[in-house]
Write a protein that holds these residues in place. Structure first.
Motif, PDB file in Angstrom:
ATOM      1  N   ASP A   1      -3.812 -10.349  17.772  1.00  0.00           N
ATOM      2  CA  ASP A   1      -3.881 -10.734  16.365  1.00  0.00           C
ATOM      3  C   ASP A   1      -4.308 -12.197  16.287  1.00  0.00           C
TER       4      ASP A   1
ATOM      5  N   LYS B   1       2.890 -11.395   7.486  1.00  0.00           N
ATOM      6  CA  LYS B   1       1.869 -11.146   6.475  1.00  0.00           C
ATOM      7  C   LYS B   1       0.508 -11.451   7.078  1.00  0.00           C
ATOM      8  N   LEU B   2      -0.306 -10.435   7.257  1.00  0.00           N
ATOM      9  CA  LEU B   2      -1.660 -10.646   7.753  1.00  0.00           C
ATOM     10  C   LEU B   2      -2.567 -11.061   6.591  1.00  0.00           C
ATOM     11  N   THR B   3      -2.377 -10.411   5.444  1.00  0.00           N
ATOM     12  CA  THR B   3      -3.027 -10.792   4.195  1.00  0.00           C
ATOM     13  C   THR B   3      -1.950 -10.757   3.126  1.00  0.00           C
ATOM     14  N   LYS B   4      -2.306 -11.068   1.896  1.00  0.00           N
ATOM     15  CA  LYS B   4      -1.308 -11.043   0.817  1.00  0.00           C
ATOM     16  C   LYS B   4      -0.738  -9.648   0.603  1.00  0.00           C
ATOM     17  N   GLU B   5      -1.546  -8.619   0.847  1.00  0.00           N
ATOM     18  CA  GLU B   5      -1.113  -7.244   0.598  1.00  0.00           C
ATOM     19  C   GLU B   5      -0.639  -6.507   1.840  1.00  0.00           C
ATOM     20  N   ARG B   6      -0.904  -7.052   3.035  1.00  0.00           N
ATOM     21  CA  ARG B   6      -0.661  -6.291   4.265  1.00  0.00           C
ATOM     22  C   ARG B   6       0.401  -6.930   5.139  1.00  0.00           C
TER      23      ARG B   6
ATOM     24  N   ASN C   1       5.956 -11.245  -2.092  1.00  0.00           N
ATOM     25  CA  ASN C   1       5.930 -12.480  -1.297  1.00  0.00           C
ATOM     26  C   ASN C   1       7.027 -13.441  -1.738  1.00  0.00           C
TER      27      ASN C   1
ATOM     28  N   MET D   1       3.786 -17.455   7.946  1.00  0.00           N
ATOM     29  CA  MET D   1       3.298 -16.083   7.811  1.00  0.00           C
ATOM     30  C   MET D   1       4.325 -15.052   8.276  1.00  0.00           C
TER      31      MET D   1
ATOM     32  N   PRO E   1       1.875  -7.837  -4.989  1.00  0.00           N
ATOM     33  CA  PRO E   1       2.016  -8.707  -3.801  1.00  0.00           C
ATOM     34  C   PRO E   1       2.672 -10.052  -4.082  1.00  0.00           C
ATOM     35  N   HIS E   2       2.364 -10.688  -5.215  1.00  0.00           N
ATOM     36  CA  HIS E   2       2.947 -12.006  -5.474  1.00  0.00           C
ATOM     37  C   HIS E   2       4.454 -11.934  -5.672  1.00  0.00           C
TER      38      HIS E   2
END
Length: 161
Positions: free
Chosen positions: A94, A60-65, A10, A101, A6-7
């Protein structure tokens, strides 16, 4: 297909956002059905320009999603844009999204069948405004009617595409 941590993903998205690059995002789930279905690919232009009510964006809802949903409202908070989004097939909004984001605006969707649907044309923008108008109308109607009738209207509008 190799999936990056993810990093790294991003960081790549942030660089692409600065230069206005495009990428393809494989979509999973049914929150934008029938316009975007599980397994379709979204072409994302990494910019917040021309993001308006009715526009489909990736964020990006979360770092992975990463989520692909439609913008219902946009406003300024402390001189930064904030977006309120919802999937066409979802009942709930949402959480508010800051401009940071947002990964970008979805320009087109490539269906599993191979057909490509451009989302930046006049017809698609008009349909986006219509869908948002239906969402706003649904908020003012009794819940039972909303869940049954308005869902059918959304399906019919989306099938025009």
């Amino acid at each position: 297909m190799v999936e990056a941590p993810p990093h790294i993903t991003n960081a790549v998205f942030e660089v692409w956002k600065r230069v206005g690059n495009k990428s393809r995002v494989l979509v999973g789930g049914w929150s934008m059905h029938p316009l975007i279905e599980d397994g379709d690919t979204a072409l994302v232009l990494h910019t917040c320009k021309d993001v308006d009510v009715g526009t489909v964006i990736a964020f990006k809802l979360t770092k992975e999603r990463i989520v692909v949903h439609r913008v219902l409202r946009s406003y300024l908070r402390r001189s930064k844009r904030v977006f309120i989004c919802r999937g066409d097939n979802n009942l709930h909004l949402d959480p508010p999204l800051s401009e940071e984001m947002v990964i970008g605006r979805v320009e087109a969707v490539r269906k599993k069948s191979g057909k490509t649907i451009a989302l930046d044309g006049i017809v698609q923008r008009w349909l986006g405004y219509t869908i948002v108008g239906c969402f706003e109308l649904a908020r003012k109607l009794p819940r039972a009617w909303t869940q049954i009738k308005v869902a059918k209207v959304f399906d019919r509008i989306a099938m025009i595409v």
